[in-house]
Scaffold this motif. Sequence first.
Motif, PDB file in Angstrom:
ATOM      1  N   THR A 267       0.825  -1.208   0.000  1.00 61.26           N
ATOM      2  CA  THR A 267       0.000   0.000   0.000  1.00 61.26           C
ATOM      3  C   THR A 267       0.861   1.260   0.000  1.00 61.26           C
ATOM      4  O   THR A 267       0.600   2.201  -0.760  1.00 61.26           O
ATOM      5  CB  THR A 267      -0.942  -0.001   1.223  1.00 61.26           C
ATOM      6  OG1 THR A 267      -1.751  -1.173   1.181  1.00 61.26           O
ATOM      7  CG2 THR A 267      -1.836   1.224   1.235  1.00 61.26           C
ATOM      8  N   VAL A 268       1.904   1.283   0.822  1.00 62.42           N
ATOM      9  CA  VAL A 268       2.773   2.454   0.877  1.00 62.42           C
ATOM     10  C   VAL A 268       3.529   2.621  -0.439  1.00 62.42           C
ATOM     11  O   VAL A 268       3.653   3.734  -0.957  1.00 62.42           O
ATOM     12  CB  VAL A 268       3.743   2.361   2.077  1.00 62.42           C
ATOM     13  CG1 VAL A 268       4.736   3.507   2.072  1.00 62.42           C
ATOM     14  CG2 VAL A 268       2.961   2.346   3.384  1.00 62.42           C
ATOM     15  N   LEU A 269       4.019   1.519  -1.019  1.00 59.18           N
ATOM     16  CA  LEU A 269       4.699   1.601  -2.319  1.00 59.18           C
ATOM     17  C   LEU A 269       3.752   2.110  -3.397  1.00 59.18           C
ATOM     18  O   LEU A 269       4.132   2.927  -4.237  1.00 59.18           O
ATOM     19  CB  LEU A 269       5.251   0.230  -2.723  1.00 59.18           C
ATOM     20  CG  LEU A 269       6.548  -0.193  -2.063  1.00 59.18           C
ATOM     21  CD1 LEU A 269       6.842  -1.656  -2.355  1.00 59.18           C
ATOM     22  CD2 LEU A 269       7.695   0.688  -2.528  1.00 59.18           C
ATOM     23  N   ARG A 270       2.523   1.643  -3.360  1.00 62.73           N
ATOM     24  CA  ARG A 270       1.528   2.096  -4.346  1.00 62.73           C
ATOM     25  C   ARG A 270       1.291   3.601  -4.228  1.00 62.73           C
ATOM     26  O   ARG A 270       1.166   4.298  -5.224  1.00 62.73           O
ATOM     27  CB  ARG A 270       0.226   1.328  -4.148  1.00 62.73           C
ATOM     28  CG  ARG A 270      -0.836   1.705  -5.159  1.00 62.73           C
ATOM     29  CD  ARG A 270      -2.112   0.933  -4.933  1.00 62.73           C
ATOM     30  NE  ARG A 270      -3.157   1.501  -5.732  1.00 62.73           N
ATOM     31  CZ  ARG A 270      -3.789   0.860  -6.692  1.00 62.73           C
ATOM     32  NH1 ARG A 270      -3.481  -0.378  -6.955  1.00 62.73           N
ATOM     33  NH2 ARG A 270      -4.729   1.450  -7.385  1.00 62.73           N
ATOM     34  N   GLN A 271       1.215   4.110  -2.997  1.00 63.32           N
ATOM     35  CA  GLN A 271       1.029   5.545  -2.793  1.00 63.32           C
ATOM     36  C   GLN A 271       2.195   6.337  -3.368  1.00 63.32           C
ATOM     37  O   GLN A 271       2.006   7.436  -3.888  1.00 63.32           O
ATOM     38  CB  GLN A 271       0.866   5.860  -1.315  1.00 63.32           C
ATOM     39  CG  GLN A 271      -0.432   5.387  -0.734  1.00 63.32           C
ATOM     40  CD  GLN A 271      -0.481   5.543   0.784  1.00 63.32           C
ATOM     41  OE1 GLN A 271       0.533   5.760   1.432  1.00 63.32           O
ATOM     42  NE2 GLN A 271      -1.669   5.398   1.342  1.00 63.32           N
ATOM     43  N   LEU A 272       3.392   5.796  -3.278  1.00 62.81           N
ATOM     44  CA  LEU A 272       4.579   6.502  -3.783  1.00 62.81           C
ATOM     45  C   LEU A 272       4.644   6.515  -5.300  1.00 62.81           C
ATOM     46  O   LEU A 272       5.072   7.500  -5.901  1.00 62.81           O
ATOM     47  CB  LEU A 272       5.856   5.855  -3.238  1.00 62.81           C
ATOM     48  CG  LEU A 272       6.217   6.153  -1.799  1.00 62.81           C
ATOM     49  CD1 LEU A 272       7.457   5.363  -1.395  1.00 62.81           C
ATOM     50  CD2 LEU A 272       6.458   7.642  -1.589  1.00 62.81           C
ATOM     51  N   GLU A 273       4.246   5.425  -5.947  1.00 66.08           N
ATOM     52  CA  GLU A 273       4.474   5.306  -7.377  1.00 66.08           C
ATOM     53  C   GLU A 273       3.256   5.617  -8.252  1.00 66.08           C
ATOM     54  O   GLU A 273       3.380   5.695  -9.460  1.00 66.08           O
ATOM     55  CB  GLU A 273       5.033   3.927  -7.719  1.00 66.08           C
ATOM     56  CG  GLU A 273       4.113   2.786  -7.370  1.00 66.08           C
ATOM     57  CD  GLU A 273       4.753   1.427  -7.564  1.00 66.08           C
ATOM     58  OE1 GLU A 273       4.004   0.457  -7.707  1.00 66.08           O
ATOM     59  OE2 GLU A 273       5.988   1.347  -7.573  1.00 66.08           O
ATOM     60  N   THR A 274       2.103   5.816  -7.656  1.00 66.28           N
ATOM     61  CA  THR A 274       0.892   6.072  -8.420  1.00 66.28           C
ATOM     62  C   THR A 274       0.537   7.561  -8.330  1.00 66.28           C
ATOM     63  O   THR A 274       0.647   8.163  -7.266  1.00 66.28           O
ATOM     64  CB  THR A 274      -0.276   5.225  -7.879  1.00 66.28           C
ATOM     65  OG1 THR A 274       0.122   3.858  -7.865  1.00 66.28           O
ATOM     66  CG2 THR A 274      -1.510   5.373  -8.732  1.00 66.28           C
ATOM     67  N   CYS A 275       0.098   8.113  -9.442  1.00 67.27           N
ATOM     68  CA  CYS A 275      -0.265   9.530  -9.430  1.00 67.27           C
ATOM     69  C   CYS A 275      -1.533   9.740  -8.590  1.00 67.27           C
ATOM     70  O   CYS A 275      -2.347   8.832  -8.405  1.00 67.27           O
ATOM     71  CB  CYS A 275      -0.452  10.057 -10.844  1.00 67.27           C
ATOM     72  SG  CYS A 275      -1.922   9.467 -11.676  1.00 67.27           S
TER      73      CYS A 275
END
Length: 80
Positions: A58-66
């Motif tokens: 979830t945290v990685l997704r927040q970083l890499e998704t606009c």
Amino acid sequence: MSIDKLPSEGEKIFPLSAWERWQLYHRLQVLDIECKCLLHKPLQVCIARPAQLLQLWTVLRQLETCRGSLIGWLEPCWQA
């Protein structure tokens, strides 16, 4: 990346900038997920439970998704 430089079993490499690495490190610290981030080294994360893996994802997704994509993904959740 050559075959002799592949991560060992259980180790994954994510291409993160220094800023993203520190953001991820501090967020994982708040979530009580064991990790260490040394200067000019990859972030190391120890995942002990499935819930921690989900939190990391979830945290990685927040970083890499606009932001727009994240909003579009969350809107149906809020309507449910």
